[in-house]
Design a protein around this motif. Structure first.
Motif, PDB file in Angstrom:
ATOM      1  N   SER A 254       0.941  -1.226   0.010  1.00  0.00           N
ATOM      2  CA  SER A 254      -0.037   0.249  -0.096  1.00  0.00           C
ATOM      3  C   SER A 254       1.101   1.275  -0.107  1.00  0.00           C
ATOM      4  N   GLY A 255       0.434   2.457  -0.421  1.00  0.00           N
ATOM      5  CA  GLY A 255       1.083   3.411  -0.592  1.00  0.00           C
ATOM      6  C   GLY A 255       0.980   4.085  -2.178  1.00  0.00           C
ATOM      7  N   TRP A 256       1.871   5.137  -2.327  1.00  0.00           N
ATOM      8  CA  TRP A 256       1.893   5.594  -3.747  1.00  0.00           C
ATOM      9  C   TRP A 256       2.609   5.221  -4.533  1.00  0.00           C
ATOM     10  N   ARG A 257       3.582   4.091  -4.335  1.00  0.00           N
ATOM     11  CA  ARG A 257       4.563   3.496  -5.344  1.00  0.00           C
ATOM     12  C   ARG A 257       4.243   1.976  -5.043  1.00  0.00           C
ATOM     13  N   PRO A 258       4.521   1.172  -6.033  1.00  0.00           N
ATOM     14  CA  PRO A 258       4.149  -0.304  -6.362  1.00  0.00           C
ATOM     15  C   PRO A 258       4.777  -1.150  -5.388  1.00  0.00           C
ATOM     16  N   GLU A 259       6.027  -0.516  -4.842  1.00  0.00           N
ATOM     17  CA  GLU A 259       6.846  -1.542  -3.968  1.00  0.00           C
ATOM     18  C   GLU A 259       6.117  -1.410  -2.322  1.00  0.00           C
ATOM     19  N   GLY A 260       5.129  -0.604  -2.223  1.00  0.00           N
ATOM     20  CA  GLY A 260       4.701  -0.350  -0.990  1.00  0.00           C
ATOM     21  C   GLY A 260       5.339   0.369   0.081  1.00  0.00           C
ATOM     22  N   VAL A 261       4.862   0.486   1.197  1.00  0.00           N
ATOM     23  CA  VAL A 261       5.523   1.532   2.267  1.00  0.00           C
ATOM     24  C   VAL A 261       6.493   0.672   3.160  1.00  0.00           C
ATOM     25  N   GLN A 262       7.612   1.323   3.309  1.00  0.00           N
ATOM     26  CA  GLN A 262       8.688   0.868   4.034  1.00  0.00           C
ATOM     27  C   GLN A 262       8.558   1.344   5.687  1.00  0.00           C
TER      28      GLN A 262
ATOM     29  N   ILE B  48      14.767  30.941   7.612  1.00  0.00           N
ATOM     30  CA  ILE B  48      14.523  30.587   8.964  1.00  0.00           C
ATOM     31  C   ILE B  48      13.368  31.239   9.792  1.00  0.00           C
ATOM     32  N   GLY B  49      12.630  30.848  10.328  1.00  0.00           N
ATOM     33  CA  GLY B  49      11.442  31.426  11.115  1.00  0.00           C
ATOM     34  C   GLY B  49      10.218  31.754  10.139  1.00  0.00           C
ATOM     35  N   LYS B  50      10.354  31.457   9.022  1.00  0.00           N
ATOM     36  CA  LYS B  50       9.240  31.619   7.877  1.00  0.00           C
ATOM     37  C   LYS B  50       8.077  30.557   8.466  1.00  0.00           C
ATOM     38  N   ASP B  51       6.782  30.797   8.644  1.00  0.00           N
ATOM     39  CA  ASP B  51       5.584  29.948   8.636  1.00  0.00           C
ATOM     40  C   ASP B  51       5.225  29.295   7.403  1.00  0.00           C
ATOM     41  N   VAL B  52       5.193  28.196   7.101  1.00  0.00           N
ATOM     42  CA  VAL B  52       5.035  27.665   5.784  1.00  0.00           C
ATOM     43  C   VAL B  52       3.899  26.508   5.910  1.00  0.00           C
ATOM     44  N   VAL B  53       3.591  26.129   4.780  1.00  0.00           N
ATOM     45  CA  VAL B  53       2.791  25.058   4.578  1.00  0.00           C
ATOM     46  C   VAL B  53       3.191  24.059   3.386  1.00  0.00           C
ATOM     47  N   LEU B  54       3.166  22.594   3.539  1.00  0.00           N
ATOM     48  CA  LEU B  54       4.045  21.878   2.748  1.00  0.00           C
ATOM     49  C   LEU B  54       3.462  21.305   1.413  1.00  0.00           C
ATOM     50  N   PHE B  55       3.828  21.559   0.289  1.00  0.00           N
ATOM     51  CA  PHE B  55       3.317  20.767  -0.949  1.00  0.00           C
ATOM     52  C   PHE B  55       3.610  19.427  -0.640  1.00  0.00           C
ATOM     53  N   PRO B  56       2.483  18.519  -0.578  1.00  0.00           N
ATOM     54  CA  PRO B  56       2.614  17.129  -0.424  1.00  0.00           C
ATOM     55  C   PRO B  56       3.525  16.260  -0.943  1.00  0.00           C
ATOM     56  N   PHE B  57       3.987  16.698  -2.139  1.00  0.00           N
ATOM     57  CA  PHE B  57       4.858  15.217  -2.801  1.00  0.00           C
ATOM     58  C   PHE B  57       5.773  15.752  -3.664  1.00  0.00           C
ATOM     59  N   THR B  58       6.851  14.759  -3.750  1.00  0.00           N
ATOM     60  CA  THR B  58       7.834  15.189  -4.658  1.00  0.00           C
ATOM     61  C   THR B  58       7.673  14.296  -6.219  1.00  0.00           C
ATOM     62  N   SER B  59       8.197  15.126  -7.332  1.00  0.00           N
ATOM     63  CA  SER B  59       7.937  14.581  -8.530  1.00  0.00           C
ATOM     64  C   SER B  59       8.944  15.132  -9.418  1.00  0.00           C
ATOM     65  N   SER B  60       9.583  14.271 -10.504  1.00  0.00           N
ATOM     66  CA  SER B  60      10.496  14.662 -11.720  1.00  0.00           C
ATOM     67  C   SER B  60       9.475  15.190 -12.565  1.00  0.00           C
ATOM     68  N   GLY B  61       8.171  15.085 -12.549  1.00  0.00           N
ATOM     69  CA  GLY B  61       7.334  15.250 -13.760  1.00  0.00           C
ATOM     70  C   GLY B  61       7.332  16.733 -14.156  1.00  0.00           C
TER      71      GLY B  61
ATOM     72  N   ASP C 131       7.392   8.827 -10.679  1.00  0.00           N
ATOM     73  CA  ASP C 131       8.071   8.847  -9.425  1.00  0.00           C
ATOM     74  C   ASP C 131       7.437   9.532  -8.422  1.00  0.00           C
ATOM     75  N   MET C 132       6.192   9.995  -8.533  1.00  0.00           N
ATOM     76  CA  MET C 132       5.456  10.688  -7.504  1.00  0.00           C
ATOM     77  C   MET C 132       5.515  10.314  -6.368  1.00  0.00           C
ATOM     78  N   SER C 133       6.250  10.864  -5.180  1.00  0.00           N
ATOM     79  CA  SER C 133       6.491  10.231  -3.952  1.00  0.00           C
ATOM     80  C   SER C 133       5.782  11.212  -2.881  1.00  0.00           C
ATOM     81  N   PHE C 134       5.086  10.543  -1.904  1.00  0.00           N
ATOM     82  CA  PHE C 134       4.141  11.595  -0.991  1.00  0.00           C
ATOM     83  C   PHE C 134       4.790  11.480   0.455  1.00  0.00           C
ATOM     84  N   ILE C 135       4.522  12.801   0.982  1.00  0.00           N
ATOM     85  CA  ILE C 135       5.098  12.756   2.182  1.00  0.00           C
ATOM     86  C   ILE C 135       4.238  12.028   3.332  1.00  0.00           C
TER      87      ILE C 135
END
Length: 344
Positions: free
Chosen positions: A57-65, A90-103, A113-117
């Motif tokens: 389960s997870g966003w990648r076919p190999e499943g969650v580690q 440093i000191g900035k208040d932020v929200v996080l875009f939730p995944f990385t991707s080379s797309g 290769d979309m990978s989810f936090i």
């Protein structure tokens, strides 16, 4: 740091509170002190194994580690930066875009290769998290709790609305309208894109609140003749459906769509498998969309609409981080309105 980790696929007993080393930001990364982390179906389904087959389960076919720290809707403060990152962050208040991707821009959410936090990376059920600096965006609202509830559900909802190309005055049915994605679908469709919204909920005690969010009509899925009632209140078939329920309302959705209508789904809380008579699909010229998450540009447009007050946070309840088991259990209760948030 204190964190909650998932030790394997299973029930809430797979969640455990632990002490983990504070992560160190690498090149182009920042360390964020987590101030609030909203709960999504994503981390619950990841834990339950509902996304994959054969216990993967997870966003990648190999499943969650495992073990893995879940959590993807994160607001906090940058407290340390890695190499090649501007120290002024440093000191900035932020929200996080939730995944990385080379797309490429505009298709990063469908890249292989979309990978989810919280699934492929450790997430926000913790006091600290590391994340790429260029995926941290200025917090759209003054408080961490309010700002934390948009990243996954908000991006998903925004992308759904853009996919079906809603036009002002069109009628859109939103299923699961009192949930995290659904309540944002109602707001985005009505207050940003100018559509008329028929909100489908379980408990009509939520009617007034749903109308405050922008719904024109509010109906209960428990209605014996729901399809007929939808067509009646709209004065005819509707233009589009934004769905997070799946099987339970699928046949109703196809029945109430006009010829040339659009059906967009991003969830299946009411059943992951359904039956489809293809004749309905082609004789009514229905277009179907599968949808989850979205693009960075859509995320920027979402944050702008939030900062302008067009979209407001809907929060049901907060829990301390240590009560992640109770929070996830509460999340699955029917009849709640909006998001559940963990506070480290």
């Amino acid at each position: 740091m204190k964190a909650v980790q998932v030790t394997g696929y299973g029930d809430i007993d797979k969640l455990e509170v632990v002490e983990r080393p504070i992560p160190v930001p690498k090149k182009n990364e920042v360390l964020v002190q987590v101030k609030a982390c909203a709960i999504n179906n994503t981390e619950i389904w990841m834990r339950e194994g509902a996304y994959g087959k054969d216990e993967k389960s997870g966003w990648r076919p190999e499943g969650v580690q495992f073990p893995r720290i879940p959590g993807s809707d994160i607001a906090g403060t940058i407290v340390k930066v890695g190499h090649d990152v501007d120290r002024s962050l440093i000191g900035k208040d932020v929200v996080l875009f939730p995944f990385t991707s080379s797309g490429e821009s505009g298709s990063e959410h469908i890249s292989e290769d979309m990978s989810f936090i919280g699934s492929e990376y450790d997430g926000g059920y913790a006091e600290y998290v590391v994340w790429p600096a260029d995926l941290c965006f200025e917090m759209p609202l003054p408080t961490y709790t309010e700002s934390s509830v948009f990243s996954v559900s908000g991006l998903t909802a925004w992308h759904m609305v853009e996919q079906i190309q809603i036009k002002p005055g069109e009628t859109v049915m939103v299923t699961g309208a009192n949930g995290g994605v659904g309540s944002l679908n109602v707001q985005i469709a009505s207050k940003v894109f100018g559509a008329k919204v028929i909100a489908i909920v379980g408990d009509l005690a939520l009617e007034e609140k749903m109308k405050e969010l922008g719904a024109t009509h509010v109906l209960s899925y428990k209605c014996d003749q729901l399809a007929e009632e939808i067509i009646k209140v709209n004065g005819g078939p509707i233009d589009s459906v934004l769905d997070v329920v799946g099987d339970a309302l699928f046949s109703t959705s196809l029945k109430v769509l006009k010829n040339g209508g659009k059906f967009c789904t991003s969830g299946s809380s009411g059943g992951q498998k359904t039956e489809l008579d293809f004749r309905t699909l082609y004789l009514k010229h229905i277009t179907m969309y599968g949808s989850v998450l979205g693009t960075r540009e859509e995320y920027k447009r979402l944050l702008q609409a939030i900062s302008e007050g067009k979209i407001t946070p809907v929060i049901e309840k907060t829990f301390p981080l240590e009560q992640a088991k109770e929070a996830q259990t509460y999340f699955k209760n029917a009849g709640k309105l909006g998001k559940i948030v963990l506070l480290p």
